[in-house]
Design a protein around this motif. Structure first.
Motif, short mmCIF file in Angstrom:
data_model
loop_
_atom_site.label_atom_id
_atom_site.label_comp_id
_atom_site.label_asym_id
_atom_site.label_seq_id
_atom_site.Cartn_x
_atom_site.Cartn_y
_atom_site.Cartn_z
N PHE A 177 0.86 -1.19 0.00
CA PHE A 177 0.00 0.00 0.00
C PHE A 177 0.89 1.23 0.00
O PHE A 177 1.90 1.27 0.71
N ALA A 178 0.58 2.20 -0.84
CA ALA A 178 1.39 3.43 -0.89
C ALA A 178 0.53 4.59 -1.36
O ALA A 178 -0.52 4.40 -1.99
N HIS A 179 0.99 5.79 -1.06
CA HIS A 179 0.33 7.00 -1.54
C HIS A 179 1.11 7.64 -2.69
O HIS A 179 0.54 8.10 -3.67
N ASP A 180 2.43 7.63 -2.56
CA ASP A 180 3.31 8.30 -3.53
C ASP A 180 3.44 7.45 -4.80
O ASP A 180 3.87 6.30 -4.75
N ALA A 209 1.61 -2.56 -17.49
CA ALA A 209 0.18 -2.48 -17.22
C ALA A 209 -0.07 -2.13 -15.76
O ALA A 209 -0.93 -1.30 -15.44
N ALA A 210 0.69 -2.75 -14.87
CA ALA A 210 0.54 -2.48 -13.43
C ALA A 210 0.85 -1.02 -13.13
O ALA A 210 0.13 -0.35 -12.39
N GLU A 211 1.93 -0.51 -13.71
CA GLU A 211 2.31 0.89 -13.48
C GLU A 211 1.23 1.84 -13.99
O GLU A 211 0.87 2.81 -13.33
N SER A 212 0.67 1.53 -15.17
CA SER A 212 -0.36 2.39 -15.76
C SER A 212 -1.62 2.41 -14.91
O SER A 212 -2.21 3.47 -14.68
N VAL A 213 -2.06 1.23 -14.43
CA VAL A 213 -3.28 1.15 -13.62
C VAL A 213 -3.09 1.89 -12.30
O VAL A 213 -3.97 2.66 -11.88
N ILE A 214 -1.98 1.64 -11.63
CA ILE A 214 -1.71 2.30 -10.35
C ILE A 214 -1.66 3.81 -10.51
O ILE A 214 -2.28 4.56 -9.74
N GLU A 215 -0.96 4.29 -11.54
CA GLU A 215 -0.85 5.73 -11.75
C GLU A 215 -2.20 6.35 -12.11
O GLU A 215 -2.51 7.47 -11.70
N ALA A 216 -3.02 5.60 -12.87
CA ALA A 216 -4.35 6.11 -13.23
C ALA A 216 -5.24 6.24 -11.99
O ALA A 216 -5.91 7.27 -11.79
N PHE A 217 -5.24 5.19 -11.14
CA PHE A 217 -6.03 5.24 -9.91
C PHE A 217 -5.56 6.36 -8.99
O PHE A 217 -6.36 7.09 -8.42
N ARG A 218 -4.24 6.48 -8.84
CA ARG A 218 -3.72 7.51 -7.95
C ARG A 218 -3.99 8.91 -8.51
O ARG A 218 -4.19 9.86 -7.76
N GLY A 219 -4.03 9.03 -9.85
CA GLY A 219 -4.36 10.31 -10.47
C GLY A 219 -5.76 10.75 -10.14
O GLY A 219 -6.08 11.95 -10.14
#
Length: 301
Positions: free
Chosen positions: A119-122, A159-169
């Protein structure tokens, strides 16, 4: 006994079965729409109303609180607790189980088997987050998601990086978890009442679907669980403080791991798959345990 089922919809299978089971066992049981309740919060005599009717002399409540109404629903449960009414599941336990991150931390602290979770915020930590889960493929979950909504299988690092960055965005809170490939798109729902697993079913995801939720087209069959799986389910429910829970397990290469502990598990799938009277087991538990003022938290938290 005078029992109230806190549910928004009388036509739901689970609500209907609980009402039927209560009446069959000779109880005065009714449904109350908890969103239509309002409360008088006083020191000496807390009260609760449905319209202009004061609700009193209720021996026990069965909370069936929807995930989208957790805040108000648990406030109603807490008010009943303050009035000395016995809750099948306490307000604090319901809130605890609805917070996926908090529940996983509590389970981990007590040594319950879990998938590796990060789990992370950054968003700068995305690469390390994926690495902590053993690399792709990984499962990414919205903390607020239910019934498989907001759960994504990312099959590659990119794909993992894209999904995580999209959700965090979108300022969404997410969990990343290792993908248990050996589960084969299936999980086991253990229905816990008290200190027993009263029924268990295997849920298999639809073809090409890694999520096994029945709401997403999955199928269910009766399954024989191992003593370790049985013990894990009971312990997980106990850690959450739930008397009744649906504990979802995956069969991994390192033993059973808990995916989720549900405080308002549905009855339709488990009763149809196993042929067991789960609703009757719940009413029987209330008969044995319901006593005024025995709420452990007494509505304090």
């Amino acid at each position: 006994m005078n029992i109230a089922v806190l549910s928004r919809n009388a036509k739901l299978y689970s609500t209907r079965r609980l009402l039927e089971a209560g009446k069959e066992r000779g109880h005065d049981i009714r449904r109350i729409d908890y969103l239509r309740c309002h409360m008088n919060i006083t020191t000496m005599r807390p009260r609760i109303y449905l319209g202009d009717e004061e609700i009193s002399a209720v021996d026990a409540i069965i909370p069936r609180i929807g995930a989208s109404h957790t805040f108000y629903g648990t406030a109603v449960v807490r008010q009943f607790e303050m009035m000395g009414t016995y809750p099948l599941n306490e307000s604090v336990a319901i809130s605890r189980s609805r917070d996926k991150l908090r529940s996983l931390q509590l389970l981990a602290r007590k040594g319950i088997g879990l998938p590796v979770t990060a789990f992370a915020h950054d968003t700068k930590a995305t690469g390390h987050l994926i690495k902590l889960c053993g690399g792709a493929p990984i499962v990414i979950k919205l903390l607020e998601g239910t019934q498989g909504v907001g759960v994504v299988l990312a099959e590659t690092q990119k794909a993992a990086e894209s999904v995580i960055e999209a959700f965090r965005g979108l300022e969404a809170n997410i969990l990343a978890q290792e993908f248990i490939a050996e589960a084969g798109g299936s999980d086991i729902r253990c229905f816990v009442v008290g200190d027993k697993v009263v029924a268990a079913m295997k849920r298999q995801g639809a073809e090409g679907e890694f999520r096994s939720n029945l709401h997403r087209g999955g199928s269910s069959t009766v399954v024989k669980i191992t003593p370790e799986e049985r013990s894990t389910a009971v312990r997980a429910a106990r850690v959450m403080g739930l008397n009744v829970a649906g504990v979802d397990l995956l069969r991994s290469n390192h033993g059973p791991v808990v995916m989720e502990v549900n405080s308002s598990p549905g009855l339709e799938g488990i009763e149809h798959a196993t042929g067991k009277d789960v609703a009757g087991k719940i009413i029987e538990f209330i008969e044995k345990r319901a006593q005024a003022g025995t709420t452990r938290t007494r509505g304090k938290g």
